[in-house]
Write a protein that holds these residues in place. Structure first.
Motif, PDB file in Angstrom:
ATOM      1  N   SER A  37       0.819  -1.212   0.000  1.00 23.48           N
ATOM      2  CA  SER A  37       0.000   0.000   0.000  1.00 23.48           C
ATOM      3  C   SER A  37       0.854   1.265   0.000  1.00 23.48           C
ATOM      4  O   SER A  37       0.498   2.267  -0.643  1.00 23.48           O
ATOM      5  CB  SER A  37      -0.933   0.007   1.206  1.00 23.48           C
ATOM      6  N   ASP A  38       1.984   1.241   0.717  1.00 21.36           N
ATOM      7  CA  ASP A  38       2.829   2.429   0.805  1.00 21.36           C
ATOM      8  C   ASP A  38       3.710   2.621  -0.425  1.00 21.36           C
ATOM      9  O   ASP A  38       4.423   3.617  -0.526  1.00 21.36           O
ATOM     10  CB  ASP A  38       3.715   2.352   2.049  1.00 21.36           C
ATOM     11  N   SER A  39       3.647   1.673  -1.358  1.00 16.95           N
ATOM     12  CA  SER A  39       4.488   1.752  -2.554  1.00 16.95           C
ATOM     13  C   SER A  39       3.761   2.370  -3.742  1.00 16.95           C
ATOM     14  O   SER A  39       4.310   2.420  -4.839  1.00 16.95           O
ATOM     15  CB  SER A  39       4.986   0.349  -2.943  1.00 16.95           C
ATOM     16  N   PHE A  40       2.513   2.820  -3.502  1.00  8.85           N
ATOM     17  CA  PHE A  40       1.723   3.417  -4.579  1.00  8.85           C
ATOM     18  C   PHE A  40       1.136   4.751  -4.130  1.00  8.85           C
ATOM     19  O   PHE A  40       0.667   4.877  -3.004  1.00  8.85           O
ATOM     20  CB  PHE A  40       0.562   2.491  -4.990  1.00  8.85           C
ATOM     21  N   ASP A  41       1.160   5.716  -5.027  1.00  7.58           N
ATOM     22  CA  ASP A  41       0.391   6.937  -4.847  1.00  7.58           C
ATOM     23  C   ASP A  41      -0.975   6.734  -5.504  1.00  7.58           C
ATOM     24  O   ASP A  41      -1.135   5.892  -6.405  1.00  7.58           O
ATOM     25  CB  ASP A  41       1.098   8.133  -5.483  1.00  7.58           C
ATOM     26  N   LEU A  42      -1.942   7.521  -5.056  1.00  5.93           N
ATOM     27  CA  LEU A  42      -3.304   7.402  -5.581  1.00  5.93           C
ATOM     28  C   LEU A  42      -3.718   8.722  -6.222  1.00  5.93           C
ATOM     29  O   LEU A  42      -3.656   9.777  -5.597  1.00  5.93           O
ATOM     30  CB  LEU A  42      -4.272   7.045  -4.454  1.00  5.93           C
ATOM     31  N   ASP A  43      -4.118   8.648  -7.485  1.00  2.00           N
ATOM     32  CA  ASP A  43      -4.610   9.816  -8.202  1.00  2.00           C
ATOM     33  C   ASP A  43      -6.096   9.612  -8.493  1.00  2.00           C
ATOM     34  O   ASP A  43      -6.488   8.562  -9.019  1.00  2.00           O
ATOM     35  CB  ASP A  43      -3.835  10.000  -9.509  1.00  2.00           C
ATOM     36  N   HIS A  55       5.670   3.703  -6.959  1.00  2.00           N
ATOM     37  CA  HIS A  55       6.880   4.465  -6.699  1.00  2.00           C
ATOM     38  C   HIS A  55       8.035   3.896  -7.518  1.00  2.00           C
ATOM     39  O   HIS A  55       8.067   2.699  -7.834  1.00  2.00           O
ATOM     40  CB  HIS A  55       7.236   4.410  -5.213  1.00  2.00           C
ATOM     41  N   LEU A  65      -3.555   3.908  -9.452  1.00  2.00           N
ATOM     42  CA  LEU A  65      -2.465   3.577  -8.538  1.00  2.00           C
ATOM     43  C   LEU A  65      -1.149   3.730  -9.288  1.00  2.00           C
ATOM     44  O   LEU A  65      -0.914   3.051 -10.292  1.00  2.00           O
ATOM     45  CB  LEU A  65      -2.626   2.154  -8.017  1.00  2.00           C
ATOM     46  N   ILE A  66      -0.304   4.636  -8.803  1.00  2.00           N
ATOM     47  CA  ILE A  66       0.950   4.952  -9.479  1.00  2.00           C
ATOM     48  C   ILE A  66       2.101   4.405  -8.645  1.00  2.00           C
ATOM     49  O   ILE A  66       2.325   4.844  -7.510  1.00  2.00           O
ATOM     50  CB  ILE A  66       1.101   6.467  -9.661  1.00  2.00           C
ATOM     51  N   LYS A  87      -6.137   1.215  -0.202  1.00  2.00           N
ATOM     52  CA  LYS A  87      -6.106   2.671  -0.192  1.00  2.00           C
ATOM     53  C   LYS A  87      -7.477   3.220   0.201  1.00  2.00           C
ATOM     54  O   LYS A  87      -8.507   2.725  -0.260  1.00  2.00           O
ATOM     55  CB  LYS A  87      -5.741   3.210  -1.583  1.00  2.00           C
TER      56      LYS A  87
END
Length: 368
Positions: free
Chosen positions: A28-34, A56, A53-54, A312
């Motif tokens: 979960s902490d390895s992706f940013d959410l747009d 890192h 999900l983008i 997320k």
């Protein structure tokens, strides 16, 4: 005087296994959410959204071994210059394979030929044999139209290995898709047998009359359509495709939304249609919601040696405003569902619904 009732100790609570016990790792902490969203404009209440999900740049998951099948349409409608460009593109694409990947080349019109009896890793011998096989490929006769079912059937893996990925890359002008009943039956039968085991990527050209059919076939089988504007651009498009998919890191993805307010939420694509996760590539999930209340998005899948999990919390407070591109992609996802239903029951009402969805965006429906 009554005696006080004896306190009954509560039963021991069950001990639930941790994610580690279940061989499941959270990323979960390895992706940013747009997030982008927009009010629906189809006469229904609610909102459309896209959650992307983008990954890192430092996300590290082991690459899953990949087995490629390159399917080359040699029917006469392809024409000589395009066939030459396709053969050159496939030969160049082989340079993109990793050491543990395997490949095969399947050429077809009304008949099918394979470079090897079984997929082989890339080496000096297999590369020389592949080059010789490609060199001898010639256009078929006017009386040998392309038959998609047999080459597609050859891409089905048996047995299926959980820690491997199977990818078919179909290069065709889609002429065989002009026979509506034939392609409906082929897509239904092969997609049913495939059940998401083999990803189908397709490569066509902008002037091809049946790109929408290729797009539907790809979308229903974890893949995507790539289109080149020119014959010379075929190699460039194939290499771009290979770059995007060369490193699968999680397969058999599923997405689930849990509303925190009880609102109804739908996600697309679903089931066996969600593409695998590839290194440095985002995951885009479209959806509709009755409200703009927060919800929890779960994306799960299988990496090389464990289960993959991303959780997320989706909030619309700072969501970007979606426009025509969001509504267009939503319409496409709805149309894919119509196509799937049509391949199953042959009901023309599904095609009529797809046409209604796509007409505002000037998109040619499949099977027409």
């Amino acid at each position: 005087r009554k005696k006080a009732a004896l306190a009954i100790p509560p039963p021991p609570l069950p001990t639930f296994p941790t994610l580690g016990d279940l061989d499941t790792h959270s990323y979960s902490d390895s992706f940013d959410l747009d997030i982008i969203c927009s009010p629906r404009d189809d006469g229904k209440e609610g909102y459309l959204f896209a959650a992307t999900l983008i990954p890192h740049q430092d996300l590290r998951l082991p690459k899953i071994r990949q087995h490629y099948s390159f399917l080359i349409d040699r029917a006469n409608s392809i024409q000589r210059e395009r066939l030459l460009a396709t053969k050159s593109a496939v030969l160049r694409a082989l340079d993109e394979l990793d050491a543990d990947d395997t490949f095969n080349i399947i050429v077809f019109d009304s008949k099918v030929e394979k470079a090897f009896a079984q997929n082989r890793p890339l080496g000096s011998d297999s590369l020389a044999q592949a080059r010789a096989f490609l060199d001898k490929i010639q256009l078929g006769s006017f009386f040998a139209p392309a038959d998609l079912y047999n080459p597609l059937f050859l891409t089905l893996p048996y047995p299926v290995k959980e820690d491997e990925v199977y990818t078919a890359i179909l290069m065709t002008d889609g002429e065989s898709l002009s026979k509506k009943n034939g392609i409906r039956s082929t897509l239904h039968t092969w997609t049913l047998q495939n059940s998401g085991k083999t990803c189908l990527y397709t490569l066509g050209m902008g002037g091809d009359p049946n790109l929408s059919g290729l797009d539907a076939a790809s979308a229903l089988n974890r893949g995507r359509l790539y289109s080149s504007p020119t014959k010379r651009g075929i190699k460039r498009k194939l290499l771009k495709m290979m770059k995007n998919i060369h490193a699968p890191i999680a397969k058999n993805l599923s997405a689930r939304a849990i509303s925190l307010s009880g609102a109804s939420i739908e996600l697309y694509p679903n089931g066996s249609h969600i593409p695998h996760l590839y290194l440095d590539q985002p995951i885009a999930i479209l959806g509709s919601s009755e409200t703009l209340d927060d919800f929890i998005l779960f994306v799960q899948g299988r990496s090389k040696d464990c289960w993959f999990n991303v959780k997320k919390r989706v909030s619309f407070l700072n969501a970007k405003k979606g426009g025509a591109s969001l509504r267009k992609e939503w319409a496409m996802q709805q149309a894919y569902r119509c196509y799937e239903n049509y391949t199953q029951d042959d009901n023309p009402e599904h095609l009529a619904e797809a046409r209604r969805l796509l007409t505002p965006f000037d998109i040619q429906p499949a099977f027409e």
